[in-house]
Design an enzyme around this catalytic site. Structure first.
Site, mmCIF file in Angstrom:
data_model
loop_
_atom_site.group_PDB
_atom_site.id
_atom_site.type_symbol
_atom_site.label_atom_id
_atom_site.label_comp_id
_atom_site.label_asym_id
_atom_site.label_seq_id
_atom_site.Cartn_x
_atom_site.Cartn_y
_atom_site.Cartn_z
ATOM 1 N N THR A 85 0.816 -1.359 0.039
ATOM 2 C CA THR A 85 -0.020 0.063 0.053
ATOM 3 C C THR A 85 0.892 1.351 -0.054
ATOM 4 O O THR A 85 1.027 1.838 0.975
ATOM 5 C CB THR A 85 -0.964 -0.031 1.153
ATOM 6 O OG1 THR A 85 -0.295 -0.105 2.371
ATOM 7 C CG2 THR A 85 -2.008 -0.920 1.119
ATOM 8 N N GLU A 148 0.358 -6.869 10.218
ATOM 9 C CA GLU A 148 1.709 -7.504 10.544
ATOM 10 C C GLU A 148 2.468 -6.486 11.090
ATOM 11 O O GLU A 148 2.677 -5.517 10.707
ATOM 12 C CB GLU A 148 2.416 -7.931 9.360
ATOM 13 C CG GLU A 148 3.534 -8.487 9.037
ATOM 14 C CD GLU A 148 3.610 -9.902 9.690
ATOM 15 O OE1 GLU A 148 2.625 -10.669 9.818
ATOM 16 O OE2 GLU A 148 4.254 -9.866 10.926
ATOM 17 N N GLU A 152 11.814 -5.288 9.045
ATOM 18 C CA GLU A 152 12.942 -5.738 8.173
ATOM 19 C C GLU A 152 14.232 -6.309 8.868
ATOM 20 O O GLU A 152 14.603 -5.213 10.053
ATOM 21 C CB GLU A 152 13.119 -4.753 7.222
ATOM 22 C CG GLU A 152 12.140 -4.581 6.140
ATOM 23 C CD GLU A 152 12.122 -3.866 4.875
ATOM 24 O OE1 GLU A 152 13.502 -3.417 4.620
ATOM 25 O OE2 GLU A 152 11.227 -3.177 4.536
ATOM 26 N N ASN A 212 3.027 2.181 14.380
ATOM 27 C CA ASN A 212 3.882 2.801 13.477
ATOM 28 C C ASN A 212 3.955 4.329 13.851
ATOM 29 O O ASN A 212 5.186 5.030 13.720
ATOM 30 C CB ASN A 212 3.794 2.607 11.952
ATOM 31 C CG ASN A 212 4.258 1.236 11.722
ATOM 32 O OD1 ASN A 212 4.941 0.418 12.628
ATOM 33 N ND2 ASN A 212 4.043 0.867 10.582
ATOM 34 N N LEU A 254 14.931 5.584 20.697
ATOM 35 C CA LEU A 254 15.218 6.787 21.360
ATOM 36 C C LEU A 254 16.589 7.125 20.655
ATOM 37 O O LEU A 254 17.525 7.779 21.455
ATOM 38 C CB LEU A 254 15.104 6.926 22.921
ATOM 39 C CG LEU A 254 13.744 7.056 23.328
ATOM 40 C CD1 LEU A 254 14.002 7.302 24.875
ATOM 41 C CD2 LEU A 254 12.921 8.232 22.936
ATOM 42 N N CYS A 264 7.979 1.594 5.422
ATOM 43 C CA CYS A 264 6.644 1.709 6.232
ATOM 44 C C CYS A 264 6.471 3.145 7.013
ATOM 45 O O CYS A 264 5.384 3.488 6.844
ATOM 46 C CB CYS A 264 6.729 0.687 7.384
ATOM 47 S SG CYS A 264 6.673 -0.956 6.532
ATOM 48 N N LYS A 267 5.627 6.479 4.951
ATOM 49 C CA LYS A 267 4.360 6.529 4.395
ATOM 50 C C LYS A 267 3.350 6.165 5.209
ATOM 51 O O LYS A 267 1.902 6.810 4.719
ATOM 52 C CB LYS A 267 4.345 5.522 2.974
ATOM 53 C CG LYS A 267 4.428 4.065 3.236
ATOM 54 C CD LYS A 267 3.217 3.321 3.077
ATOM 55 C CE LYS A 267 3.501 1.975 2.977
ATOM 56 N NZ LYS A 267 2.208 0.932 3.438
HETATM 57 C C1 UDX Z 1 8.740 -0.765 10.886
HETATM 58 C C2 UDX Z 1 8.085 -1.159 12.384
HETATM 59 O O1 UDX Z 1 9.002 -1.286 13.387
HETATM 60 C C3 UDX Z 1 7.406 -2.465 12.285
HETATM 61 O O2 UDX Z 1 6.673 -2.876 13.465
HETATM 62 C C4 UDX Z 1 6.538 -2.395 11.023
HETATM 63 O O3 UDX Z 1 5.781 -3.556 10.867
HETATM 64 C C5 UDX Z 1 7.076 -1.875 9.885
HETATM 65 O O4 UDX Z 1 7.824 -0.595 10.110
HETATM 66 P P1 UDX Z 1 10.932 -1.455 9.854
HETATM 67 O O5 UDX Z 1 10.494 -0.416 8.778
HETATM 68 O O6 UDX Z 1 11.495 -2.808 9.347
HETATM 69 O O7 UDX Z 1 9.759 -1.734 10.729
HETATM 70 O O8 UDX Z 1 11.982 -0.438 10.505
HETATM 71 P P2 UDX Z 1 12.396 -0.088 11.939
HETATM 72 O O9 UDX Z 1 13.265 -1.072 12.792
HETATM 73 O O10 UDX Z 1 11.292 0.329 12.811
HETATM 74 O O11 UDX Z 1 13.224 1.308 11.742
HETATM 75 C C6 UDX Z 1 12.709 2.465 11.015
HETATM 76 C C7 UDX Z 1 13.534 3.624 10.858
HETATM 77 O O12 UDX Z 1 13.774 4.134 12.218
HETATM 78 C C8 UDX Z 1 14.783 3.121 10.265
HETATM 79 O O13 UDX Z 1 15.264 3.943 9.306
HETATM 80 C C9 UDX Z 1 15.787 3.247 11.423
HETATM 81 O O14 UDX Z 1 17.172 3.384 11.288
HETATM 82 C C10 UDX Z 1 15.010 4.458 12.264
HETATM 83 N N1 UDX Z 1 15.304 4.418 13.589
HETATM 84 C C11 UDX Z 1 14.953 3.533 14.420
HETATM 85 C C12 UDX Z 1 15.894 5.623 14.290
HETATM 86 O O15 UDX Z 1 16.227 6.522 13.829
HETATM 87 N N2 UDX Z 1 16.025 5.753 15.789
HETATM 88 C C13 UDX Z 1 15.741 4.494 16.512
HETATM 89 O O16 UDX Z 1 15.798 4.787 17.760
HETATM 90 C C14 UDX Z 1 15.097 3.723 16.005
#
Ligand code: UDX
Length: 437
Positions: A85, A148, A152, A212, A254, A264, A267
């Protein structure tokens, strides 16, 4: 159980493989013939730890198949809808074209008594709208929504051992039956005591986008505070450690830095805010626009630090960008802050060299104008500035003494606050973090 998974992208491919691992008979369906050919050949179309092994095991067991033909799904008791999506071009709302098309496809083949289960992240109200298209008489096909939460890099573990299961079902006997059928699908997780929340469609859809939105808000919160830490001379990492000790706050998500990206969080918060507007409650989620703005500002902040580090202009200066994927352990470059920084610096005339353990191919497809060097040592050679933007373990493990012998000028911007400033400075480097003195 006989299961079909419609859509074999990130979510669907992992889900299909995980369902076969649990002992179900699975057919994965996708319209992309190249992707299906790769999967059927045992090759994961993207980098995800453990996926290759599970894919191989599933195919060898005979319980896992991939096809472009939806009629192969006709036999399934449960159909998972796992298509993307994405953000609509030129708008913030989610594009539901793939969901609508996949739903129509399943409806065309689903046998009476089967259950369609939506896993895609959708705007609240979508399941209700789709349910209205279910046959009203004769054949019975029901619909549940089962979001879900996989991350990743941890997708297999998150699917096999989720921290919660959420089922959005209709009221009454039909909903109870549908929930029981999902319990049978997820028997392994249920038997180990995984919390299971059975609720209505709207709640299940909102659970996903709220989770999210909360995570994105947490990251933008700490990034906003890190902007203050920068001007006040405070240390954002020590601050996060201290507030994170409070169990009500928690230390995870944090980490200040260049911000969130990926397919994810960015968007999803935009689509959520857009949906709130449609529902006449735009002001309720207006803060998500600020979360987005804070996040995008961090990319600019890293670019500004680079310009400052090179004395006011990056023109024709050699800058090495460590990391292009949106986070470590992924080759995904969708909305990657790292790649965005690289592209912006290139746009300012810098001689940009980017490296990444897994993401180069995907990055090159999107941004062929950048130079990519797979070897970290080669990439570092002669750099006038090093910019770390994706905290792969191999970048955390760089020996600053060794690296200083390769670069032209030992100056590093740590866009993920992933390195030890004391150690790097002791090795002769000029170190700049994000909200660190
Ligand atoms: C996310 C959600 O965690 C997950 O539950 C959902 O199903 C899909 O979206 P994902 O996109 O795989 O998962 O990545 P995530 O580990 O959440 O990280 C997202 C982004 O945040 C990354 O670019 C990461 O570098 C950044 N991030 C994460 C930070 O900048 N600081 C943090 O403390 C944690």
């Amino acid at each position: 159980m006989k299961i079909s998974v419609i859509g074999c992208g990130y979510l669907g491919a992992v889900h299909a493989v995980a369902m076969a691992e649990l002992g179900h008979d699975v057919v994965g369906v996708d319209v992309d013939a190249d992707r299906i050919a790769l999967l059927a050949d045992g090759k994961a179309p993207f980098f995800e730890p453990e996926l290759d092994q599970l894919l191989e095991r599933g195919l060898a067991s005979g319980r896992l198949q991939f096809t472009t033909s939806p009629t192969s799904a006709a036999d399934a008791d449960v159909h998972f809808l796992a298509v993307g999506t994405p953000q609509k071009p030129g708008a913030h709302a989610a594009d539901l074209t793939y969901v609508d098309a996949a739903f129509a496809t399943i409806l065309g083949v689903a046998k009476s008594g089967s259950l369609i289960v939506g896993k895609s992240t959708v705007p609240v109200g979508t399941a209700q709208r789709l349910a209205a298209q279910l046959p009203a008489h004769g054949e019975t096909v029901s619909l549940a929504w089962n979001p879900e939460f996989l991350r990743e890099g941890f997708a297999i573990k998150d699917t096999l051992e989720p921290d919660r299961l959420v089922y959005g079902v209709v009221a009454g006997d039909q909903g109870r039956e549908d929930a029981e059928r999902l319990d049978a699908v997820y028997h392994a997780a249920i038997s180990t005591g995984t919390p299971r929340i059975v609720t209505d469609y709207a709640t299940s859809e909102l659970v996903k986008v709220s989770a999210n939105a909360f995570l994105a808000t947490k990251i933008s919160f700490i990034n906003a505070i890190s902007e203050i830490a920068d001007v006040a001379g405070a240390d954002i990492t020590a601050l996060a450690d201290a507030i994170g000790q409070d169990a009500r706050i928690g230390r995870r998500f944090l980490n200040a830095g260049v911000g969130f990206g990926g397919g994810c969080l960015p968007k999803d918060i935009r689509a959520f805010a857009a949906r709130a507007e449609e529902l006449g409650k735009g002001s309720s989620l207006a803060f998500l626009n600020e979360v987005d703005a804070i996040n995008l500002r961090q990319r600019q902040r890293v670019v500004d630090l680079a310009v400052e580090a090179l004395g006011g202009s990056v023109n024709e200066r050699r800058i090495v960008i460590l990391g292009v994927s949106f986070k470590p352990n992924s080759d995904d470059v969708r909305d990657s802050p790292a790649l965005d920084v690289a592209v912006q610096l290139k746009g300012l005339g810098a001689d940009v060299v980017a490296t990444d353990p897994e993401g180069i191919e995907n990055a090159r497809r999107r941004h062929p104008q950048l130079s990519y060097v797979p070897s970290l040592r080669d990439a570092l050679r002669d750099a006038e500035l090093v910019v770390l933007v994706t905290e792969w373990q191999e970048y955390r493990d760089i020996d600053p003494r060794d690296a200083s012998s390769l670069v032209a000028r030992p100056h590093i911007i740590d866009g993920r606050n992933a390195l030890d400033p004391v150690r790097w400075r002791a090795s002769g480097w000029t170190y700049r973090g994000m909200g660190r003195p």
